[in-house]
Design an enzyme around this catalytic site. Sequence first.
Site, PDB file in Angstrom:
ATOM      1  N   HIS A  75      44.414 102.821  -1.964  1.00 31.47           N
ATOM      2  CA  HIS A  75      44.573 102.229  -0.740  1.00 31.47           C
ATOM      3  C   HIS A  75      43.278 102.050  -0.130  1.00 31.47           C
ATOM      4  O   HIS A  75      42.101 102.720  -0.472  1.00 31.47           O
ATOM      5  CB  HIS A  75      45.103 103.338   0.244  1.00 31.47           C
ATOM      6  CG  HIS A  75      44.518 104.626   0.339  1.00 31.47           C
ATOM      7  ND1 HIS A  75      43.383 104.876   1.271  1.00 31.47           N
ATOM      8  CD2 HIS A  75      44.725 106.016   0.097  1.00 31.47           C
ATOM      9  CE1 HIS A  75      42.892 106.143   1.441  1.00 31.47           C
ATOM     10  NE2 HIS A  75      43.604 106.908   0.625  1.00 31.47           N
ATOM     11  N   ASP A  77      42.245 101.471   3.550  1.00 34.57           N
ATOM     12  CA  ASP A  77      42.312 101.834   4.557  1.00 34.57           C
ATOM     13  C   ASP A  77      41.378 103.344   4.765  1.00 34.57           C
ATOM     14  O   ASP A  77      41.490 103.989   3.645  1.00 34.57           O
ATOM     15  CB  ASP A  77      43.422 101.976   5.494  1.00 34.57           C
ATOM     16  CG  ASP A  77      44.594 102.866   5.037  1.00 34.57           C
ATOM     17  OD1 ASP A  77      44.603 102.953   3.690  1.00 34.57           O
ATOM     18  OD2 ASP A  77      45.208 103.605   5.870  1.00 34.57           O
ATOM     19  N   ASP A 107      37.677 109.137  -0.517  1.00 30.42           N
ATOM     20  CA  ASP A 107      39.002 108.783  -0.152  1.00 30.42           C
ATOM     21  C   ASP A 107      39.053 107.398   0.463  1.00 30.42           C
ATOM     22  O   ASP A 107      39.064 107.188   1.718  1.00 30.42           O
ATOM     23  CB  ASP A 107      39.728 109.814   0.960  1.00 30.42           C
ATOM     24  CG  ASP A 107      40.829 109.509   1.269  1.00 30.42           C
ATOM     25  OD1 ASP A 107      41.781 108.958   0.369  1.00 30.42           O
ATOM     26  OD2 ASP A 107      41.583 110.301   2.097  1.00 30.42           O
ATOM     27  N   GLU A 139      47.673 103.357   4.060  1.00 30.89           N
ATOM     28  CA  GLU A 139      48.214 104.709   3.671  1.00 30.89           C
ATOM     29  C   GLU A 139      47.943 105.991   4.468  1.00 30.89           C
ATOM     30  O   GLU A 139      48.642 106.796   4.529  1.00 30.89           O
ATOM     31  CB  GLU A 139      47.398 105.108   2.042  1.00 30.89           C
ATOM     32  CG  GLU A 139      48.077 106.082   1.227  1.00 30.89           C
ATOM     33  CD  GLU A 139      47.218 107.514   1.772  1.00 30.89           C
ATOM     34  OE1 GLU A 139      47.879 108.380   1.136  1.00 30.89           O
ATOM     35  OE2 GLU A 139      46.558 107.692   2.417  1.00 30.89           O
ATOM     36  N   GLU A 140      46.659 105.987   5.048  1.00 30.54           N
ATOM     37  CA  GLU A 140      46.277 107.197   5.866  1.00 30.54           C
ATOM     38  C   GLU A 140      47.189 107.071   7.103  1.00 30.54           C
ATOM     39  O   GLU A 140      47.297 108.354   7.785  1.00 30.54           O
ATOM     40  CB  GLU A 140      44.988 106.871   6.360  1.00 30.54           C
ATOM     41  CG  GLU A 140      43.917 106.742   5.173  1.00 30.54           C
ATOM     42  CD  GLU A 140      43.806 108.241   4.557  1.00 30.54           C
ATOM     43  OE1 GLU A 140      44.428 109.206   4.761  1.00 30.54           O
ATOM     44  OE2 GLU A 140      43.092 108.195   3.792  1.00 30.54           O
ATOM     45  N   GLU A 167      43.563 108.942  -5.816  1.00 27.50           N
ATOM     46  CA  GLU A 167      43.067 109.760  -4.652  1.00 27.50           C
ATOM     47  C   GLU A 167      42.110 110.905  -5.345  1.00 27.50           C
ATOM     48  O   GLU A 167      42.057 111.280  -6.523  1.00 27.50           O
ATOM     49  CB  GLU A 167      44.329 110.665  -4.286  1.00 27.50           C
ATOM     50  CG  GLU A 167      45.141 109.627  -3.612  1.00 27.50           C
ATOM     51  CD  GLU A 167      44.653 109.276  -1.836  1.00 27.50           C
ATOM     52  OE1 GLU A 167      43.697 110.030  -1.437  1.00 27.50           O
ATOM     53  OE2 GLU A 167      45.203 108.649  -1.358  1.00 27.50           O
ATOM     54  N   HIS A 362      37.921 112.537   5.077  1.00 25.89           N
ATOM     55  CA  HIS A 362      38.363 112.846   6.476  1.00 25.89           C
ATOM     56  C   HIS A 362      37.167 113.486   7.318  1.00 25.89           C
ATOM     57  O   HIS A 362      37.210 113.647   8.399  1.00 25.89           O
ATOM     58  CB  HIS A 362      39.734 113.415   6.605  1.00 25.89           C
ATOM     59  CG  HIS A 362      40.787 112.424   5.629  1.00 25.89           C
ATOM     60  ND1 HIS A 362      42.080 112.917   6.253  1.00 25.89           N
ATOM     61  CD2 HIS A 362      40.965 111.757   4.850  1.00 25.89           C
ATOM     62  CE1 HIS A 362      43.054 112.165   5.720  1.00 25.89           C
ATOM     63  NE2 HIS A 362      41.986 111.458   4.574  1.00 25.89           N
TER      64      HIS A 362
HETATM   65 ZN   LIG Z   1      43.533 108.738   0.288  1.00 26.71          ZN
END
Ligand SMILES: [Zn+2]
Length: 389
Positions: A75, A77, A107, A139-140, A167, A362
């Site tokens: 992903h 984003d 990520d 995705e997030e 991931e 994150h």
């Molecule tokens: Zn991810």
Amino acid sequence: MKSMNAREWLQRLVAFDTTSRNSNLAMIEAIRDALASQGIQSELTYAPEGGKANLFATLPACDGATQGGIVLSGHTDVVPVDGQDWSSDPFSLTERDGRLYGRGTADMKGYIAVALALVPEFLALKRTKPLHLAFSYDEEVGCLGAPVMLEALARRGVRAEGCVVGEPTGMRVVVAHKGMNLYRCRVHGKAAHSSLTPRGCNAIEYAARLICRVRDLADEYRSRGPYDDCFDVPFTTMGTNLISGGIAVNTIPELCEFIYEFRNLPGMSPDGIQGRIEAYIQSELLPRMRREHDAARIEIEAMPAMVPALEASERDAITRLVRALTGDDGTSKVSYGTEGGLFQNAGIPAVICGPGHIEQAHRADEFVEIAQLDACEDFLRRLAGSLTD
Ligand SMILES: [Zn+2]
């Protein structure tokens, strides 16, 4: 265009602020143009509201075949940096102590960077099967982009034999994750002055009964299973985490709205779980409400952010291949959702394996170790090499 190595690609990708609330088009177009300069066409599929796109590109086999082969999925984003205390600019790749810092390094722009850096090598290989790149948006915020891409692939009749979702797993093989299901519930009663309770139908009170029912079901799954001890929380979980209702202290509320979720173990049908909630509404709650107010009703709406569970089969070629290439025979199952379940449901068996660690994702000072990028590069090189025989 001069070819770039993984680190140069990562530097470039991190500089695009693709926080999910922003457009990802600048990044997608940069990737599209880089692929085009190597003779590879990309298919872009756009978000219904515009401003965002998925990119799917096929590196054909040496005989030009575009069907079958393996998908590398990531992903584009990233999660916000709001309120986080970073030691360096999150959108400027910074090296310290063998680590590359920046939002998305783990990520999961690291995986995308490695895949893009290897495209010239992938193209030079005498592969008998194609390789595909699948880079999604949003995705997030609940895997909103990947379904749009998968629908387009299904329309075009594109098939693939397996998918590696990159991931961050520390380059270990993750074979399963739970599903995530979110429902918005609106309980409609009848307003009246709060002193005249027999003339109203209290939406908050009936919502509360339903919320307690969700909790009772959660307690049942917790105490009776089914269980899968490979997960840190080894049972299906349920709960209500948002609610609003009522307009004044002296008015019986006409409306109460709440959102509940459940995260099902793979192998448990979300429809089956949701069916138990619906059954309670139809057989007990609604008849009781309607004794007070004929027009009482309860609406439940599945929210778009629904992530199906993943459970890879050990018999699938992709699982065996990724296990062989990584040497990882452990059974790792994770509690976070990925796009893997969506690929699996679309008929493309998927496993999760990528550079970096979820613990670093994150957070402030997100990083990927250079050694992880190197391991990923080695892995993808050998994975592509497996398509030559
Ligand atoms: Zn991810």
